[in-house]
Design a protein around this motif. Sequence first.
Motif, PDB file in Angstrom:
ATOM      1  N   SER A 484      46.045  18.301  41.307  1.00 33.93           N
ATOM      2  CA  SER A 484      46.202  16.998  40.655  1.00 33.93           C
ATOM      3  C   SER A 484      44.906  16.195  40.683  1.00 33.93           C
ATOM      4  O   SER A 484      44.865  15.026  41.091  1.00 33.93           O
ATOM      5  N   THR A 485      43.842  16.819  40.265  1.00 34.44           N
ATOM      6  CA  THR A 485      42.561  16.149  40.131  1.00 34.44           C
ATOM      7  C   THR A 485      41.950  16.546  38.802  1.00 34.44           C
ATOM      8  O   THR A 485      42.602  17.199  37.974  1.00 34.44           O
ATOM      9  N   GLY A 486      40.668  16.171  38.575  1.00 33.15           N
ATOM     10  CA  GLY A 486      40.039  16.443  37.297  1.00 33.15           C
ATOM     11  C   GLY A 486      39.056  17.596  37.367  1.00 33.15           C
ATOM     12  O   GLY A 486      38.416  17.831  38.406  1.00 33.15           O
ATOM     13  N   VAL A 487      38.927  18.324  36.248  1.00 34.03           N
ATOM     14  CA  VAL A 487      37.968  19.434  36.181  1.00 34.03           C
ATOM     15  C   VAL A 487      36.555  18.929  36.376  1.00 34.03           C
ATOM     16  O   VAL A 487      35.759  19.508  37.137  1.00 34.03           O
ATOM     17  N   ASP A 488      36.207  17.808  35.717  1.00 29.40           N
ATOM     18  CA  ASP A 488      34.846  17.271  35.827  1.00 29.40           C
ATOM     19  C   ASP A 488      34.527  16.881  37.265  1.00 29.40           C
ATOM     20  O   ASP A 488      33.387  17.068  37.733  1.00 29.40           O
ATOM     21  N   ALA A 489      35.507  16.346  37.975  1.00 33.33           N
ATOM     22  CA  ALA A 489      35.270  15.926  39.360  1.00 33.33           C
ATOM     23  C   ALA A 489      34.954  17.127  40.243  1.00 33.33           C
ATOM     24  O   ALA A 489      34.046  17.076  41.091  1.00 33.33           O
ATOM     25  N   ILE A 490      35.681  18.238  40.058  1.00 41.09           N
ATOM     26  CA  ILE A 490      35.422  19.444  40.859  1.00 41.09           C
ATOM     27  C   ILE A 490      34.051  20.019  40.531  1.00 41.09           C
ATOM     28  O   ILE A 490      33.283  20.391  41.431  1.00 41.09           O
ATOM     29  N   MET A 491      33.697  20.076  39.265  1.00 40.74           N
ATOM     30  CA  MET A 491      32.414  20.664  38.872  1.00 40.74           C
ATOM     31  C   MET A 491      31.251  19.810  39.353  1.00 40.74           C
ATOM     32  O   MET A 491      30.218  20.333  39.810  1.00 40.74           O
ATOM     33  N   GLU A 492      31.406  18.477  39.294  1.00 42.11           N
ATOM     34  CA  GLU A 492      30.331  17.594  39.757  1.00 42.11           C
ATOM     35  C   GLU A 492      30.179  17.660  41.273  1.00 42.11           C
ATOM     36  O   GLU A 492      29.048  17.711  41.798  1.00 42.11           O
ATOM     37  N   GLU A 493      31.283  17.686  41.989  1.00 45.81           N
ATOM     38  CA  GLU A 493      31.232  17.706  43.450  1.00 45.81           C
ATOM     39  C   GLU A 493      30.608  18.997  43.976  1.00 45.81           C
ATOM     40  O   GLU A 493      29.950  19.007  45.022  1.00 45.81           O
ATOM     41  N   ASN A 494      30.783  20.121  43.226  1.00 42.72           N
ATOM     42  CA  ASN A 494      30.305  21.428  43.700  1.00 42.72           C
ATOM     43  C   ASN A 494      29.121  21.972  42.895  1.00 42.72           C
ATOM     44  O   ASN A 494      28.753  23.140  43.061  1.00 42.72           O
ATOM     45  N   ASP A 495      28.524  21.129  42.049  1.00 34.94           N
ATOM     46  CA  ASP A 495      27.362  21.526  41.231  1.00 34.94           C
ATOM     47  C   ASP A 495      27.636  22.813  40.438  1.00 34.94           C
ATOM     48  O   ASP A 495      26.804  23.721  40.392  1.00 34.94           O
ATOM     49  N   LEU A 496      28.804  22.877  39.806  1.00 37.27           N
ATOM     50  CA  LEU A 496      29.162  24.046  39.005  1.00 37.27           C
ATOM     51  C   LEU A 496      28.719  23.847  37.551  1.00 37.27           C
ATOM     52  O   LEU A 496      28.754  22.730  37.032  1.00 37.27           O
ATOM     53  N   THR A 497      28.288  24.929  36.920  1.00 41.40           N
ATOM     54  CA  THR A 497      27.875  24.880  35.512  1.00 41.40           C
ATOM     55  C   THR A 497      28.851  25.607  34.592  1.00 41.40           C
ATOM     56  O   THR A 497      28.742  25.521  33.380  1.00 41.40           O
ATOM     57  N   SER A 498      29.775  26.358  35.170  1.00 38.97           N
ATOM     58  CA  SER A 498      30.750  27.091  34.385  1.00 38.97           C
ATOM     59  C   SER A 498      32.151  26.737  34.844  1.00 38.97           C
ATOM     60  O   SER A 498      32.387  26.492  36.032  1.00 38.97           O
ATOM     61  N   GLU A 499      33.103  26.699  33.889  1.00 43.42           N
ATOM     62  CA  GLU A 499      34.484  26.372  34.224  1.00 43.42           C
ATOM     63  C   GLU A 499      35.264  27.584  34.729  1.00 43.42           C
ATOM     64  O   GLU A 499      36.473  27.516  34.894  1.00 43.42           O
ATOM     65  N   ARG A 500      34.570  28.662  35.001  1.00 48.24           N
ATOM     66  CA  ARG A 500      35.166  29.850  35.607  1.00 48.24           C
ATOM     67  C   ARG A 500      34.241  30.327  36.722  1.00 48.24           C
ATOM     68  O   ARG A 500      33.039  30.469  36.523  1.00 48.24           O
ATOM     69  N   LEU A 501      34.810  30.543  37.910  1.00 49.37           N
ATOM     70  CA  LEU A 501      34.001  30.912  39.070  1.00 49.37           C
ATOM     71  C   LEU A 501      33.409  32.315  38.890  1.00 49.37           C
ATOM     72  O   LEU A 501      34.124  33.267  38.544  1.00 49.37           O
ATOM     73  N   GLU A 502      32.108  32.433  39.128  1.00 52.75           N
ATOM     74  CA  GLU A 502      31.450  33.739  39.018  1.00 52.75           C
ATOM     75  C   GLU A 502      31.702  34.606  40.248  1.00 52.75           C
ATOM     76  O   GLU A 502      31.614  35.827  40.184  1.00 52.75           O
TER      77      GLU A 502
END
Length: 513
Positions: A484-502
């Motif tokens: 129950s959170t946002g995709v953008d928040a997870i990517m920003e918090e973890n410095d992710l560049t892709s919406e699928r984990l490599e």
Amino acid sequence: MDFKINRETVPAAEAVYSGIQEQGIELDYILPDYYPDIFRLVRCELCPVITSYSINGDKLSYELQCEIKLLYCGENGGSLQYISQRQNFSKSLDLGKFPDSPEVRLSAKADHVNFRAVNKRRLDIRGAVSIKISVTGEKNQEVISDAFGMNIQLKKIPVKYASQKLTAEKIIQLTEETELSAAQSPVNSIIRSECNIGECERKIISGKLLAKGEIIFKLLYSCDSVIEQLDFSMPFSQIVDMDGIDETFECSITAEIINCNITVSADKNGDNRIIKFEPELRLNCRAVKNSEIMIATDAYSTVYPCETEFSVVSAEQLPVIYAESFRHTAKIAEGDSAPKTVYAMWCNPKNINTRLGNGGKSVIISGMLTYSMAAEDSSGTIIMPDHDEAFEETLEIGDDLSDSTVTSEISGISVSYNITSEGILNAKADISVKISAGNSSEIKALTGITIDDTVKKQRDGDYAIKLYFGTENEDIWEIAKRCSTGVDAIMEENDLTSERLESGCMLLIPIKE
């Protein structure tokens, strides 16, 4: 809190009918007086074609024409005799519903033919033709393109779709004559004819569609107790009216032969050297204007319970056509079964199957090739046998077609042959094929969102950040939805560049209020 939903209307392709009808062929034929008695049957072919069709309400009606071509030797082993008879059938089919903006695809093929001489003047021919039928319609479907308020989160993807479709059909009749050269023998009778249409060029000029192409004719004719082959080409150029068409449309043209009359007449010296070709063509033209919109495929609220509704949408586009070619080789005969002389050889495909290979970057085509020839055996008798060869060919496309539906059509076959010093008859078929890759894959689109703002989601603890171990290829959207959170928040918090984990890793999940 206000909640707003934006919707878009998408024209979606709707499959109305897909199936096969069969038609039996029966001919009890008595030779006219001017034909010689039957000494030996040589060959019989069925050549079916759909001449016209129409839809009235929920009923499809079409006209099937089947030309029966038979060759036989006259009494005492005389020259080849050619018989051609046409049978016409009116066929109908209940579609079960009335299609909106219907598109109809009909194709007929001969399944089998059996023939025998009842006596010296009477022939009995039995066979079957199958007609492949596909009818699609169009339905407008509302989908969600965006939503605002109530802490809503949307998963959106870009979708191309046919926002406008135009179709047109034009029947054209052509006439052209050619005269045999002095080096060629006069025609006794035409014993086989084949006409094919190469690739049609298309161009949009001043709101009209220009179609240009070429018809290729291949004739076999008897002359002075031997058989000769004649190749002839006829270009055509036609303007097709399509109201509303302009350069923003993508166009396709399919040309097919409906009828082809070929007649022979005498020149000024009385020799049968003038051949007249009268083909009748049908041009099926299709134009599509593609548009792109963002469609929501999933939704949730980070604060409130949320229910979603979905519907499957088929966003149709004009297929991409790839022109490919390959060579097939075959040993046709050897030893005593090899003919003394081969006058001509041709090849017809049947039972063609198409599938993807190499992760969607290649297309595998398989089926059967029937090699046929006009030849003379060791006793001097004219023979026209068939030889079947199974084949499978892998064509490397390069593009990723893994999300596409592929079909193929063999558009032309050129056959060469030779008889070796050991008496082996070999054949090479250079085969041109058109591969159609359609991107009308089904999309699970979001059509409804209901949010209960009277209660809030229950959290399993009072914290601002949660630890989560993500696995390889896991979708960030699914993680955000569960937490129950946002995709953008997870990517920003973890410095992710892709919406699928490599790869698998530990993630910090910020919790939204």
